[in-house]
Design a protein around this motif. Structure first.
Motif, PDB file in Angstrom:
ATOM      1  N   GLY A 134     -42.857 -10.423 -10.236  1.00 27.45           N
ATOM      2  CA  GLY A 134     -42.617 -11.806 -10.216  1.00 27.45           C
ATOM      3  C   GLY A 134     -42.367 -12.249  -8.684  1.00 27.45           C
ATOM      4  O   GLY A 134     -42.437 -11.384  -7.691  1.00 27.45           O
ATOM      5  N   PRO A 135     -42.550 -13.609  -8.483  1.00 26.78           N
ATOM      6  CA  PRO A 135     -42.328 -14.100  -7.153  1.00 26.78           C
ATOM      7  C   PRO A 135     -40.992 -14.385  -6.531  1.00 26.78           C
ATOM      8  O   PRO A 135     -40.937 -14.208  -5.591  1.00 26.78           O
ATOM      9  N   GLY A 136     -40.014 -13.736  -7.397  1.00 26.10           N
ATOM     10  CA  GLY A 136     -38.746 -13.748  -6.596  1.00 26.10           C
ATOM     11  C   GLY A 136     -38.138 -15.060  -6.772  1.00 26.10           C
ATOM     12  O   GLY A 136     -38.620 -16.211  -6.971  1.00 26.10           O
ATOM     13  N   GLY A 137     -36.749 -15.129  -6.244  1.00 20.70           N
ATOM     14  CA  GLY A 137     -36.061 -16.350  -6.346  1.00 20.70           C
ATOM     15  C   GLY A 137     -35.530 -16.846  -7.785  1.00 20.70           C
ATOM     16  O   GLY A 137     -35.936 -16.176  -8.631  1.00 20.70           O
TER      17      GLY A 137
ATOM     18  N   GLY B  96     -30.584 -12.725  -5.120  1.00 27.47           N
ATOM     19  CA  GLY B  96     -30.079 -12.199  -4.109  1.00 27.47           C
ATOM     20  C   GLY B  96     -30.092 -10.826  -4.128  1.00 27.47           C
ATOM     21  O   GLY B  96     -30.621  -9.954  -3.073  1.00 27.47           O
ATOM     22  N   ILE B  97     -29.585 -10.201  -5.298  1.00 28.38           N
ATOM     23  CA  ILE B  97     -29.437  -8.879  -5.358  1.00 28.38           C
ATOM     24  C   ILE B  97     -30.989  -8.110  -5.715  1.00 28.38           C
ATOM     25  O   ILE B  97     -31.294  -7.003  -4.974  1.00 28.38           O
ATOM     26  N   PHE B  98     -31.627  -8.638  -6.718  1.00 24.92           N
ATOM     27  CA  PHE B  98     -32.951  -7.935  -7.087  1.00 24.92           C
ATOM     28  C   PHE B  98     -34.218  -8.606  -6.464  1.00 24.92           C
ATOM     29  O   PHE B  98     -35.079  -7.721  -6.486  1.00 24.92           O
ATOM     30  N   ALA B  99     -34.203 -10.088  -6.121  1.00 25.27           N
ATOM     31  CA  ALA B  99     -35.539 -10.464  -5.803  1.00 25.27           C
ATOM     32  C   ALA B  99     -35.361 -11.722  -5.270  1.00 25.27           C
ATOM     33  O   ALA B  99     -35.715 -12.890  -5.739  1.00 25.27           O
ATOM     34  N   ALA B 100     -35.019 -11.768  -4.008  1.00 23.85           N
ATOM     35  CA  ALA B 100     -34.584 -13.004  -3.220  1.00 23.85           C
ATOM     36  C   ALA B 100     -35.849 -13.709  -3.044  1.00 23.85           C
ATOM     37  O   ALA B 100     -36.128 -14.961  -2.677  1.00 23.85           O
ATOM     38  N   GLY B 101     -36.864 -12.859  -2.914  1.00 23.92           N
ATOM     39  CA  GLY B 101     -38.402 -13.479  -2.525  1.00 23.92           C
ATOM     40  C   GLY B 101     -38.398 -13.827  -0.976  1.00 23.92           C
ATOM     41  O   GLY B 101     -39.413 -14.587  -0.711  1.00 23.92           O
TER      42      GLY B 101
END
Length: 318
Positions: free
Chosen positions: A122-125, A107-112
């Protein structure tokens, strides 16, 4: 190049595992061949992170520390007490919040979920391997942020007393230690670059265990006129922080970060208390697609170039 490490501050204590350090900061340093820059750079990690966040990226590219050394800068990478390689130095009995979960980290860095966020490696999540690696290297945050920030600021001052004046580059929750060190010892801080510091000023975020009671920090800042209690700062008078007066500061905001919304207000407040603060929106420099973990992302070198150009503009070039 030459490199090494050192411990800064802390005290020797008896622990169940034997003699140990309490409250010490770990510092890894590297210097380029030749004279290098006359102004070293100190890199302060954020939140539950650690110094290795500056050394490399989740996809094995160079981080800001080696990139700065390539550009002729002497670099000091810190692990704040209780984090990373200083994990065993947290004071005994210090209470911390919950450990970061995969969902929290994503949620902070890569929710996607934000189509603007294109630079995360990366794809996030929560199932993204880059997110999994970042969460695994993260630690929980002390609940007494005032005490933790003061300790971190004191350790930064001790480091600066031994290496001389430097540029501080802080990320996220590492920023309060930078404000405290600069305000207490302006002779040792040439400039501060704050990558998405916590804000806006006086932020109260109990879900994060954070309350910026003193404007930019949870620990007391030395205001003028003197302030005996933080609530006085909300009573309409004009306050300054003498140690920040005239200090060049860059507050950097990424385009697609969930935590960048307070950057402009932080820069405004810094100008109000006397600093020479610039609000740098990366998108205004055609650096697009970044989130809160900008130093780990695909274009981290482009963001560093923006920062170095700003340092050039305030007379702190290599």
């Amino acid at each position: 190049m030459s490199r090494g490490f050192r411990w800064v501050g802390g005290s020797r204590t008896d622990t169940p595992m034997g003699r140990g350090l309490s409250g010490a900061m770990y510092v890894e340093w590297e210097k380029p061949e030749g004279p290098g820059s006359s102004t070293p750079v100190v890199l302060v990690h954020g939140g539950g992170g650690q110094g290795t966040d500056w050394l490399g990226t989740p996809d094995s590219r160079p981080g800001w520390a080696p990139l700065l050394v390539e550009r002729g800068r002497s670099v000091y990478v810190v692990d704040r007490p209780g984090y990373g390689r200083a994990a065993g130095t947290a004071p005994e009995g210090e209470k911390c919040g919950p450990a970061p979960t995969l969902e929290m980290t994503a949620g902070i860095f890569a929710a996607g979920a934000d189509p603007r966020h294109t630079q995360w490696p990366g794809p996030g999540g929560p199932d993204d391997p880059a997110v999994v690696n970042l969460a695994a290297s993260s630690a929980s945050v002390p609940l007494d942020q005032a005490a933790a920030q003061q300790r971190d600021g004191d350790r930064l001052i001790e480091l600066l007393e031994s290496i001389g004046p430097a540029v501080l580059i802080t990320h996220s929750l590492g920023a309060p230690a930078g404000w405290l060190a600069a305000a207490a010892r302006p002779d040792l801080v040439e400039a501060v670059v704050a990558l998405e510091p916590p804000g806006p000023p006086f932020l109260n975020a109990p879900q994060m265990g954070l309350s910026l009671d003193w404007g930019l920090t949870s620990a007391p800042l030395p205001y003028e006129p003197a302030v005996s209690a933080p609530q006085e700062l909300r009573e309409g008078s004009t306050w300054t922080v003498p140690g920040l007066r005239g200090l060049p500061v860059a507050v950097v905001e990424a385009e697609a970060s969930p935590l960048g919304g307070g950057a402009g207000a932080v820069a405004d407040y810094l100008r109000q208390v006397g600093a020479r603060a610039d609000h740098i929106r990366l998108a205004d420099h055609d650096v697009r697609g970044n989130g809160h973990g900008m130093v780990l992302e695909l274009n981290n070198h482009d963001i560093l170039d923006v920062v170095l150009r700003w340092l050039d503009s305030v007379g702190l070039s290599s």
